[in-house]
Design a protein around this motif. Sequence first.
Motif, short mmCIF file in Angstrom:
data_model
loop_
_atom_site.label_atom_id
_atom_site.label_comp_id
_atom_site.label_asym_id
_atom_site.label_seq_id
_atom_site.Cartn_x
_atom_site.Cartn_y
_atom_site.Cartn_z
N MET A 137 -28.50 45.37 166.09
CA MET A 137 -29.62 45.62 165.24
C MET A 137 -29.98 44.31 164.41
O MET A 137 -29.08 43.60 163.83
N PHE A 138 -31.22 43.95 164.27
CA PHE A 138 -31.72 42.78 163.74
C PHE A 138 -31.94 43.29 162.19
O PHE A 138 -32.61 44.27 161.93
N ASP A 139 -31.25 42.73 161.28
CA ASP A 139 -31.36 43.22 159.65
C ASP A 139 -31.77 41.90 158.88
O ASP A 139 -31.11 40.87 158.65
N LEU A 140 -33.04 42.21 158.55
CA LEU A 140 -33.64 41.02 157.70
C LEU A 140 -32.97 41.08 156.27
O LEU A 140 -33.17 39.99 155.59
N CYS A 141 -32.01 41.83 155.99
CA CYS A 141 -31.39 41.99 154.77
C CYS A 141 -29.86 41.27 154.78
O CYS A 141 -29.27 40.90 153.72
N TYR A 142 -29.51 40.77 156.20
CA TYR A 142 -28.27 40.26 156.12
C TYR A 142 -28.01 38.81 155.34
O TYR A 142 -28.91 38.10 155.49
N GLY A 143 -27.28 38.90 154.51
CA GLY A 143 -26.97 37.87 153.64
C GLY A 143 -27.74 37.78 152.48
O GLY A 143 -27.65 36.65 151.64
N ALA A 144 -28.74 38.76 152.11
CA ALA A 144 -29.46 38.53 151.00
C ALA A 144 -28.84 38.83 149.87
O ALA A 144 -27.76 39.46 149.86
N SER A 145 -29.36 38.24 148.64
CA SER A 145 -28.64 38.36 147.33
C SER A 145 -29.59 38.62 146.46
O SER A 145 -30.57 38.05 145.93
N CYS A 146 -29.86 40.01 145.91
CA CYS A 146 -30.79 40.54 145.17
C CYS A 146 -30.13 40.67 143.63
O CYS A 146 -29.01 40.74 143.57
N PRO A 147 -31.06 40.34 142.80
CA PRO A 147 -30.72 40.52 141.24
C PRO A 147 -30.34 41.81 140.93
O PRO A 147 -30.43 42.77 141.68
N PRO A 148 -29.36 41.92 140.01
CA PRO A 148 -28.99 43.22 139.43
C PRO A 148 -30.13 44.31 139.41
O PRO A 148 -31.13 43.90 138.83
N GLY A 149 -29.87 45.51 139.88
CA GLY A 149 -31.10 46.43 139.55
C GLY A 149 -32.07 46.67 140.84
O GLY A 149 -32.94 47.41 140.39
N GLN A 150 -31.72 45.60 141.74
CA GLN A 150 -32.83 45.53 142.94
C GLN A 150 -31.85 45.78 144.07
O GLN A 150 -30.72 45.25 144.15
N THR A 151 -32.64 46.13 144.95
CA THR A 151 -31.93 46.07 146.67
C THR A 151 -32.54 45.70 147.51
O THR A 151 -34.05 45.35 147.19
N CYS A 152 -32.12 45.14 148.69
CA CYS A 152 -33.13 44.26 149.57
C CYS A 152 -33.66 45.43 150.61
O CYS A 152 -32.90 46.60 151.06
N TYR A 153 -34.86 45.20 150.79
CA TYR A 153 -35.49 46.34 151.87
C TYR A 153 -36.50 45.03 152.67
O TYR A 153 -37.22 44.47 152.24
N ASP A 154 -36.18 45.37 154.04
CA ASP A 154 -36.90 44.45 155.07
C ASP A 154 -37.14 42.97 154.59
O ASP A 154 -38.12 42.25 154.72
N GLY A 155 -36.09 42.62 154.09
CA GLY A 155 -35.89 40.97 153.79
C GLY A 155 -36.27 40.56 152.26
O GLY A 155 -36.47 39.61 151.88
N GLY A 156 -36.63 41.56 151.58
CA GLY A 156 -37.23 41.37 150.10
C GLY A 156 -36.68 42.21 149.34
O GLY A 156 -35.82 43.24 149.52
N CYS A 157 -36.48 41.70 147.85
CA CYS A 157 -35.74 42.48 146.94
C CYS A 157 -36.77 43.44 145.98
O CYS A 157 -37.82 43.05 145.84
N PHE A 158 -36.18 44.71 145.98
CA PHE A 158 -37.17 45.57 145.21
C PHE A 158 -36.16 46.56 144.04
O PHE A 158 -35.01 46.73 144.38
N PRO A 159 -36.85 46.80 143.11
CA PRO A 159 -36.03 47.79 142.12
C PRO A 159 -35.55 48.89 142.71
O PRO A 159 -36.24 49.53 143.59
N ILE A 160 -34.23 49.39 142.34
CA ILE A 160 -33.76 50.57 142.53
C ILE A 160 -34.70 51.64 141.89
O ILE A 160 -34.78 51.48 140.50
N SER A 161 -34.95 52.73 142.55
CA SER A 161 -35.67 53.92 141.83
C SER A 161 -34.78 54.74 141.11
O SER A 161 -33.55 55.05 141.37
N TYR A 162 -35.34 55.31 139.88
CA TYR A 162 -34.44 56.14 139.10
C TYR A 162 -35.12 57.45 138.80
O TYR A 162 -35.09 58.06 137.71
#
Length: 77
Positions: free
Chosen positions: A1-26
Amino acid sequence: MFDLCYGASCPPGQTCYDGGCFPISYDYGYFPIIINFRIVRDGVSLLPLANVTVNSGWDIVTTDEQGYYLIMVSMMY
């Protein structure tokens, strides 16, 4: 499977989706929810794969006709 988030490093409070970092929902109570919305692709052609079973360890879902799936994971501390 091709993972666009492989090796991604997102800042605290964010998660990787489709190669980009997005806030975690609360939005679901006291515990943060990570919405894992991804696409499953063929490892050679990189074409989307429909009707593939994805097991997160917490939930089992099947990809749609475009190869997408959605799993919501609660991070309980």
